[in-house]
Scaffold this active site. Sequence first.
Site, PDB file in Angstrom:
ATOM      1  N   HIS A 148      12.064   2.654   8.019  1.00  0.00           N
ATOM      2  CA  HIS A 148      11.040   1.618   7.895  1.00  0.00           C
ATOM      3  C   HIS A 148      10.394   1.599   6.514  1.00  0.00           C
ATOM      4  O   HIS A 148       9.318   1.037   6.326  1.00  0.00           O
ATOM      5  CB  HIS A 148       9.998   1.750   9.015  1.00  0.00           C
ATOM      6  CG  HIS A 148      10.467   1.080  10.263  1.00  0.00           C
ATOM      7  ND1 HIS A 148      11.741   1.245  10.735  1.00  0.00           N
ATOM      8  CD2 HIS A 148       9.869   0.216  11.111  1.00  0.00           C
ATOM      9  CE1 HIS A 148      11.896   0.525  11.832  1.00  0.00           C
ATOM     10  NE2 HIS A 148      10.768  -0.118  12.089  1.00  0.00           N
TER      11      HIS A 148
ATOM     12  N   ASP B 260      -0.654   1.895  12.711  1.00  0.00           N
ATOM     13  CA  ASP B 260      -0.829   0.670  13.513  1.00  0.00           C
ATOM     14  C   ASP B 260       0.407   0.411  14.369  1.00  0.00           C
ATOM     15  O   ASP B 260       0.311  -0.065  15.488  1.00  0.00           O
ATOM     16  CB  ASP B 260      -1.028  -0.544  12.601  1.00  0.00           C
ATOM     17  CG  ASP B 260      -2.335  -0.459  11.846  1.00  0.00           C
ATOM     18  OD1 ASP B 260      -3.179   0.382  12.202  1.00  0.00           O
ATOM     19  OD2 ASP B 260      -2.509  -1.236  10.890  1.00  0.00           O
TER      20      ASP B 260
ATOM     21  N   GLU C 161     -10.961  -1.101  11.325  1.00  0.00           N
ATOM     22  CA  GLU C 161     -10.072  -1.663  10.305  1.00  0.00           C
ATOM     23  C   GLU C 161     -10.665  -2.990   9.847  1.00  0.00           C
ATOM     24  O   GLU C 161     -11.755  -3.378  10.299  1.00  0.00           O
ATOM     25  CB  GLU C 161      -8.650  -1.878  10.852  1.00  0.00           C
ATOM     26  CG  GLU C 161      -7.861  -0.606  11.029  1.00  0.00           C
ATOM     27  CD  GLU C 161      -6.361  -0.829  11.092  1.00  0.00           C
ATOM     28  OE1 GLU C 161      -5.900  -1.971  10.899  1.00  0.00           O
ATOM     29  OE2 GLU C 161      -5.632   0.166  11.344  1.00  0.00           O
TER      30      GLU C 161
END
Length: 515
Positions: free
Chosen positions: A90, A152, A265
């Site tokens: 990723h 996240d 956040e």
Amino acid sequence: MIACLEQRFLPDSEAETRADDDVSSLCKALELNGSIDCGSVGVASKDFGGLYAVKPLAFIRPSGADDLVRVVSAAARSSNLTVAARGNGHSINGQAMADRGLVIDMRTMEERIEVVSCGGAGYVDVSGGALWEDVLKRCVLGFGLAPRSWTDYLGLTVGGTLSNAGISGQAFRYGPQTSNVTEMEVVTGKAETLVCSETQNPEIFFAILGGLGQFGIITRARVLLQPAPDMVRWMRLVYAEFDAFSRDAEILVTRPEGDSFDYVEGFVFVNSSDPVNGWPSVPLTPEQRFNSGRVPRTAGSVLYCIEVALHYKSSDHASTVDMAVSRMLEGLGFIEGLEFHVDVGYMEFLLRVKRVEEDARANGIWDAPHPWLNMLVSKRDIADFDRTVFKKILRDGVGGPMLVYPLLRRKWDDRTSVVIPEGEIFYLVALLRFDPAYSKDSVVEKMVAQNQEIIQCCMKNGFDFKLYLPHYQSEEGWKRHFGNRWTRFVERKARFDPMAILAPGQKIFSRSRQP
Ligand code: FAD
């Protein structure tokens, strides 16, 4: 010190022949318990960023740490082989790739997720290639426990995020994931297997955390746990002005634990009805509506949103939760009528980006290139960053979330390899670009160019910032990135991976033939 790590490339054709010889003798000599694939290496030559395609010589599926020792030892005996541990691929810029080297598929290593519970808390021993999503399910469903600090999105591997930092809305309280690990087992670039912690082999322990895969391969990590809540009140609060947004965000992350939300956040969005970049991206459920009539006329090209969450037990009375939330919202300056909330299960909250993934896969944009840019910007410069970057360069959005939220330096351990800006408070800025038009090369190039423009703008203005998930093409870039930590980083490399075998895709050091 740098001299022993310097680049010694062979001419291309000679290198290829020798490497081919290397790999075929390797395949024979390795005697892996796992398997080695020299033919179909497809997935190992790509990553989530989709900006680079680099072909390795072989894709190795190890069965355990012993296989890793065999692979690294064999690479060390060869003239020029490198080894890249690949988590879930990723990365954005080829960080888990190895040009004509050996890529190790950490996902296929025997998965271990063992919870040790003591007095309502405890820890989990987890293999480096395990996905955080699987760690969550095992800990919560089996034991009612959960790690304290997350990312996240949980389709990332434990070893992959610990090699960077691992940042999400819990980091203001517990620090990044690298601050929540007490022990690791690693295989170094010298093919040594070491168990390390703050007290046992501390040099490699701190080097590996945030070490961009440069010093060893994480085969196991011991992660701290806490009791998991059942439910989460998830909220979004909209602001018209950056000053009010950042003031409140900083208040929320500096309040004492019993008095604060469990997750904080924030993000920037475009002040328009654009379905992806604008108002419609803010409500938490399809039933909720963004009443743009509430946005003051004085608002600029972009608006801001604080996202918070409060944990609670399903046995808690609704009024208790409401009262706790009201107390925490007291005195905040968000726009009245532009607050949104939803109550969801804890696992559903933590797996929220999985739903985005499912939609993006269905729309065909998950596999398109993602020229993402992640930065850490000092509080000192974040208002200027807003003025020059969010309000100007990015006034039309990036086709996906533009995260911006404060973090506290004291929650980060200086002894790790992670580098952060100066000052007690700094902001994570993440430009998570999603757009079907990215499939056109020219659009991708424009996005990459815009990222460069932002970096240049920060440099020109003398902003105190660091790239998160950094990517540089030159030693100059890396030296600037590490600043006064560069010497320590180079010394760590010379000590634990003197031939620069590991993680060549980071492009920090080049393989040398002699230790
Ligand atoms: P890879 O990309 O496969 O590897 C990354 C680097 O780590 C490579 O250099 C690799 O060689 C090395 N590496 C991998 N495994 C090991 C190991 N076991 N031991 C040593 N080195 C290893 N980051 C955040 O902090 N917070 C977020 O909220 C967040 N959300 C994301 C959401 C999405 C959709 C994506 C794509 C990325 C997100 N990231 C986030 C970034 C993520 O942390 C990085 O991509 C990271 O590299 C983890 O990905 P991975 O496990 O696939 O590792």
